[in-house]
Design an enzyme around this catalytic site. Structure first.
Site, PDB file in Angstrom:
ATOM      1  CG  ASP A 119      -1.638   1.039   1.460  1.00  0.00           C
ATOM      2  OD1 ASP A 119      -2.880   1.360   0.642  1.00  0.00           O
ATOM      3  OD2 ASP A 119      -1.500   1.968   2.207  1.00  0.00           O
ATOM      4  CD  GLU A 145      14.033 -14.224   2.903  1.00  0.00           C
ATOM      5  OE1 GLU A 145      13.112 -14.663   3.928  1.00  0.00           O
ATOM      6  OE2 GLU A 145      14.377 -13.109   3.131  1.00  0.00           O
TER       7      GLU A 145
END
Length: 529
Positions: free
Chosen positions: A201, A255
């Protein structure tokens, strides 16, 4: 299409959680309600659902003021209920994307409560503080996007703190390595639970000018525009220093396998594409709002698509949206009947589409009486028409009381067109807009040219749009007529695969196609019929 990631092949469906489905009868949508409607989303044919903030919050900005990043607000349910929702979505082949709000927290977040205790508090530099200006007022001229100064005085410490939005939403200081690490751990908390992606956001606001220099005036401002637009946000948004931070957020997502990072970016498209990163190591999908702001005519939309394609880096994957929880609904921005053209456009341009809940029904902005206004933007800047309540009204599911959304009075009034547009009625009508969306979504899955194929724009008669999608020799032409009269397009020898009006599908074309007013079509070009 296995060479492409799921988020490249798929379609994202944005839910506004307060307004999708209420399961516990309090008038507000919740996680159990979303679970109840997963079969609908699977039937529709979308690939992922994006859920805006459901974290604990005082709800000053309906969840975008977060008080705890690693929990669920009781209004929506519990963490266990979220885990069940995630598992049941995955069972249906649906991915789940959550909002991640990195720019600010709630003023009731434990981090800020500690930071404001004193100038020597351990987390003081997790937020942005400044001494008063020479006149005793705010340190500079920065303005809040929700009205008023972007600084609020804290009597306890004698300093001002910065808030790009509400005073209840203090901005984090991303120059602090501790903030960056804390927020990375928040990301891992949700990714470890199995969330398939995060939507960043207000990402372009993440870093502000170190020297707190005044923003210059915007010479294009005029009365009727919001107060904060009087200034060019040179020192408060889209700073060069934000790019390394974006790459660090991408490193966290990388990751994990098959996760996506989406970024909210209300910037000129030349700046949006910079957020892919210099080496494709930035945001997977920097949100493109071109269609939300473009005039509804063939020439403007065609120019926007061509410009975007030209600006994309070779490693950049495009994305498109026609609406979201912050902007007026598409059905109210186009002529009556053009909702079908909008469906065709969104689901055939190259890139990942995001569909806003209810747009598949043709929902229009609701009429919100003054006493029912909830949005802080409208409360702080009344009369400008910038409030977001109208596009957040509850989803109409059937013709029962409260449209099947709730057994209680909904938190916002139902849209007046709900009885005409509800899901149950449109599911029973093969000619409905809902069924058109479903057919287009099925076609995207069946046709790799539509899902991942290259884009080629073509010249077309005035008021019409014509482009081609191609993958591994399969060529599909898309034609849209924005005119109030019929138009004939040439160079379309092949077979009519789909008409937004459902006519003549399957027929052979000898090279020309006449589109009725407001009609769009997909044609399998002759070489591959």
């Amino acid at each position: 299409m296995t060479d492409f990631a799921w988020w490249q092949r798929g379609v994202i469906y944005q839910i506004y959680p307060r307004s999708f489905q209420d399961a516990n009868g309090d008038g507000v949508g919740d996680l159990a309600g979303i679970r109840r409607r997963l079969d609908y989303l699977a039937w529709l044919g979308v690939d992922a659902l994006w859920i805006p903030p459901i974290y604990p919050s005082p709800m000053a900005d309906f969840g975008y003021d977060i008080a705890d990043h690693c929990a669920i607000d009781p209004l929506f349910g519990t963490l266990d209920e979220f885990d069940v929702l995630l598992a049941e979505a995955h069972e249906r082949g649906l991915r789940v994307i959550l909002d991640f709000v990195p720019n600010h927290t709630s003023d009731r977040h434990p981090w800020f409560e500690e930071a404001r205790r004193s100038r020597d508090a351990p987390r003081r530099d997790w937020y942005l503080w400044a001494d008063p200006g020479a006149d005793g007022g705010p340190p500079n001229n920065w303005r809040s996007h929700f009205g008023g100064a972007a600084w609020t005085f804290d009597p306890g410490s004698g300093q001002y703190y910065l808030h790009t939005f509400l005073a209840a939403q203090p901005d984090l200081n991303w120059r602090s390595p501790e903030v960056a690490e804390a927020m990375a751990q928040v990301m891992r908390f949700w990714l470890d639970r199995g969330v398939d992606g995060l939507r960043l956001d207000a990402i372009w606001h993440l870093i502000k000018d170190r020297h707190l220099r005044n923003n210059p005036p915007d010479p294009g401002w005029h009365p009727g525009l919001p107060e904060h637009e009087k200034l060019l946000h040179v020192f408060t948004s889209d700073r060069p220093e934000v790019q390394p931070l974006v790459c660090a957020l991408r490193d966290v997502v990388d990751e994990y396998r098959e996760r996506v990072l989406i970024g909210e970016l209300y910037l000129p498209i030349e700046r949006v594409v910079a957020y892919y990163g210099a080496r494709g190591n930035g945001i997977h999908l920097p949100a493109n709002a071109l269609l939300i702001g473009a005039p509804w005519d063939a020439e403007s939309i065609g120019a926007a698509a061509d410009r975007y394609e030209a600006l994309l880096p070779t490693f950049g994957w495009p994305n498109w949206a026609l609406g979201n929880h912050d902007k007026p609904r598409i059905a109210g921005r186009v002529p009556r009947g053009h909702e079908r053209l909008a469906a065709l456009l969104l689901l055939t341009l190259r890139g990942t589409p995001t569909l806003y809940y209810g747009d598949e029904l043709g929902m229009r902005d609701g009429d919100i009486p003054p006493a029912a206004i909830q949005d802080p933007i409208e409360r702080n800047m009344p009369g400008l028409g910038r409030g977001r309540d109208p596009q957040r009204t509850p989803m109409p599911w059937d013709d029962s009381p409260h449209a099947g959304f709730s057994t209680a009075e909904p938190w916002l009034p139902l849209s007046a067109d709900g009885p005409r547009l509800h899901v149950a009625g449109q599911q029973a009508d093969p000619a409905s807009l809902l069924h058109l969306y479903r057919r287009l979504l099925q076609l995207r899955r069946a046709e790799s040219a539509l899902a991942v194929g290259r884009y080629l724009g073509h010249g077309a008669p005035a008021g019409t749009l014509h482009f081609e999608r191609e993958h591994q020799g399969r060529r599909l032409a898309v034609a849209l007529n924005f005119n109030e009269t019929a138009r004939t397009l040439s160079g379309l020898a092949g077979q009519l695969v789909l008409s937004t009006l459902g006519r003549d599908e399957g027929c052979a074309l000898d090279g020309t196609l006449t589109l009725l007013p407001g009609e769009g079509a997909i044609v399998a070009l002759a070489e591959q019929v």
